[in-house]
Design a protein around this motif. Structure first.
Motif, PDB file in Angstrom:
ATOM      1  N   LEU A   1       0.826  -1.198   0.000  1.00 21.31           N
ATOM      2  CA  LEU A   1       0.000   0.000   0.000  1.00 21.31           C
ATOM      3  C   LEU A   1       0.867   1.256   0.000  1.00 21.31           C
ATOM      4  O   LEU A   1       0.579   2.229  -0.698  1.00 21.31           O
ATOM      5  CB  LEU A   1      -0.927  -0.011   1.220  1.00 21.31           C
TER       6      LEU A   1
ATOM      7  N   LYS B   1       2.118   1.834  -3.475  1.00 22.46           N
ATOM      8  CA  LYS B   1       1.069   2.339  -4.357  1.00 22.46           C
ATOM      9  C   LYS B   1       0.748   3.800  -4.053  1.00 22.46           C
ATOM     10  O   LYS B   1       0.429   4.582  -4.962  1.00 22.46           O
ATOM     11  CB  LYS B   1      -0.188   1.482  -4.198  1.00 22.46           C
ATOM     12  N   GLU B   2       0.825   4.178  -2.781  1.00 22.78           N
ATOM     13  CA  GLU B   2       0.598   5.585  -2.430  1.00 22.78           C
ATOM     14  C   GLU B   2       1.646   6.488  -3.063  1.00 22.78           C
ATOM     15  O   GLU B   2       1.345   7.583  -3.532  1.00 22.78           O
ATOM     16  CB  GLU B   2       0.609   5.735  -0.903  1.00 22.78           C
TER      17      GLU B   2
ATOM     18  N   TRP C   1      -8.030   0.540  -5.761  1.00 25.19           N
ATOM     19  CA  TRP C   1      -7.569   1.102  -4.484  1.00 25.19           C
ATOM     20  C   TRP C   1      -8.212   0.400  -3.290  1.00 25.19           C
ATOM     21  O   TRP C   1      -7.555   0.124  -2.283  1.00 25.19           O
ATOM     22  CB  TRP C   1      -7.875   2.594  -4.454  1.00 25.19           C
TER      23      TRP C   1
ATOM     24  N   TYR D   1      -6.340  -2.767  -2.501  1.00 22.82           N
ATOM     25  CA  TYR D   1      -5.066  -2.555  -1.809  1.00 22.82           C
ATOM     26  C   TYR D   1      -5.300  -2.163  -0.351  1.00 22.82           C
ATOM     27  O   TYR D   1      -4.576  -2.613   0.553  1.00 22.82           O
ATOM     28  CB  TYR D   1      -4.254  -1.462  -2.512  1.00 22.82           C
ATOM     29  N   GLU D   2      -6.317  -1.300  -0.131  1.00 22.73           N
ATOM     30  CA  GLU D   2      -6.590  -0.904   1.257  1.00 22.73           C
ATOM     31  C   GLU D   2      -7.059  -2.094   2.075  1.00 22.73           C
ATOM     32  O   GLU D   2      -6.656  -2.294   3.220  1.00 22.73           O
ATOM     33  CB  GLU D   2      -7.649   0.199   1.271  1.00 22.73           C
TER      34      GLU D   2
ATOM     35  N   ALA E   1      -4.210  -4.291   2.866  1.00 23.41           N
ATOM     36  CA  ALA E   1      -3.388  -3.711   3.924  1.00 23.41           C
ATOM     37  C   ALA E   1      -4.047  -3.893   5.288  1.00 23.41           C
ATOM     38  O   ALA E   1      -3.385  -4.194   6.279  1.00 23.41           O
ATOM     39  CB  ALA E   1      -3.153  -2.231   3.633  1.00 23.41           C
TER      40      ALA E   1
END
Length: 433
Positions: A321, A324-325, A398, A401-402, A405
């Motif tokens: 994550l 990706k951020e 997104w 991914y969140e 995480a």
């Protein structure tokens, strides 16, 4: 291959089997068997292992194994056309093939799968992504990783008329080879794939007064002998001293004082297995360990290994994550910068339009400048549109991914809690040793 200071030893053998099982199974044909023995398997860090090339009916093939799984949950095994890059356009190649991960305790419990496939330029590598669950592969009660050695067999048959390969055929292959020594009709070619006929072994009854001289053993016979010997020795009762028990307990405490991720990276699981065995087997006068406690001790090495792997995976999910951020921030800044420039160019184009209207004598020169600016504007538009599509695609993913995480964070907490429970358990028996 040097992995964590260990040499990954690979034993590779090729056999061309002719008329295999023709009497008992009513089948004929030519079949190639390859045996791939990979030692120090659990220490391999490479994502993919590729075998040597081997030839079946003049065609070159190669085995591909993903030790950690192509999908990270199963051992994956594939068969590939080794020379696909050099073949003419439109090529195809048929094969009936099967794989086996051998249970070295009981061959008949080996994991096998077989299929028939047509290979071509679009699909030069085919096989099984989910061949064997990694949890089952690493289960110490099964013989898939005996002494950390994995024994993989592959069978490749190019005939289309009969079904040669099955679970029964694979697990009985070794038994069939033993019958060869007694004069069976099976022929084998080992090494450079030259077909030879195995002569029957002449059995002579030794005189009671003479010592029996053993024949030169085959490699598989020696491996079988030492596998049985190791099992018998492990079943024997070994008495450990109090000093050995204290030393084992110190090793366990040292490991538990590390974080799960650090332990996973350290590769110190082999000493822990021996330490837990010593602790569970120790019978001192002051020891009051119950049978349940001893059984739990014997399973803790695998449990700690599982927790360490889960912790490492959780950290990896959290770090994903973060990565990706960073990509998202970079793309957003680039879009903002491009938007500013787009507006600047738009203003400049309007100014040029005014100049064209007011100054006819500068029309030609101004038109050239305008065309250049329009080209730049179009380039910015295409670039921004492409980047916006990528950003939209990232936005759709997104939530995944969140979620990953968050799962990783919860998993990390779960591991820490289980880790603390184990530490408390080990601490509770410190005074008993």
């Amino acid at each position: 291959m040097d992995v964590n200071g260990l040499i990954t030893k690979v034993t590779w053998k090729i056999e061309v089997l002719s008329d295999v099982g023709s009497k008992s199974m009513g089948r004929n044909g030519q079949l190639t068997k390859v045996t791939w023995r990979i030692e120090n398997f659990s220490t391999i860090q490479d994502k993919k292992l590729c075998s040597e090339n081997f030839t079946v009916d003049g065609n070159k093939w190669q085995l591909i194994i993903y030790p950690g799984g192509a999908n990270e949950a199963f051992l994956s095994i594939f068969l590939g056309v080794a020379d696909s890059a050099t073949l003419a356009s439109g090529w195809t190649r048929y094969a009936h093939f099967g794989f086996a991960v051998i249970d070295q305790f009981d061959r008949e419990n080996s994991k096998t799968r077989a299929t028939k496939k047509e290979f071509n330029a679009t699909n030069p590598i085919l096989g099984f992504r989910s061949f064997l669950p990694l949890t089952e592969l690493r289960n110490p009660k099964r013989g898939y990783l005996l002494n950390d050695a994995c024994l993989v067999e592959a069978y490749v048959f190019t005939g289309r008329t009969v079904d040669m390969i099955s679970h029964e055929f694979i697990v009985k292959t070794v038994l069939g080879k033993r019958k060869t020594k007694e004069g069976d009709c099976v022929k084998a070619a080992i090494g450079n794939q030259k077909t030879t006929t195995t002569k029957p072994v002449e059995v002579i009854n030794p005189s009671p007064t003479l010592a029996v001289e053993l024949e030169q053993p085959a490699e598989e016979d020696m491996n079988t002998f030492f596998t049985i010997l190791e099992y018998e020795l492990s079943s024997s009762r070994i008495v450990f001293s109090k000093e050995e028990a204290k030393e084992a307990l110190a090793k366990i405490n040292e490991a538990l004082n590390m974080t799960p991720v650090d332990l996973n990276d350290s590769g110190k699981f082999s000493p822990l297995k021996q330490a837990f065995m010593i602790l569970a087997s120790f019978d001192g006068s002051s020891t009051t360990l119950t049978i349940e406690q001893k059984n739990e001790l014997l399973g803790l090495e695998e449990r700690l290994k599982e927790l360490a792997n889960r912790a490492a995976k959780a950290v990896q999910d959290k770090n994903q994550l973060t990565a990706k951020e960073s990509i998202k921030r970079t793309m957003t800044r680039s879009l903002e910068s491009s938007l500013i420039r787009y507006k600047e160019v738009e203003t400049e184009v309007k100014q040029v339009d005014q100049i064209l209207a007011a100054r006819h004598e500068e029309v030609v020169e101004a038109q050239k400048k305008r065309e250049k600016m329009l080209a730049e504007r179009n380039g910015i538009y295409r670039s921004c549109k492409e980047m916006k599509m990528k950003l939209d695609a990232l936005g759709k993913e997104w939530a995944v991914y969140e979620a990953t995480a968050r799962v990783g964070e919860e998993e990390e907490k779960s591991v820490e809690a289980e880790w603390g429970r184990i530490k408390d358990f080990i601490s509770s028996i410190n005074g008993k040793i």
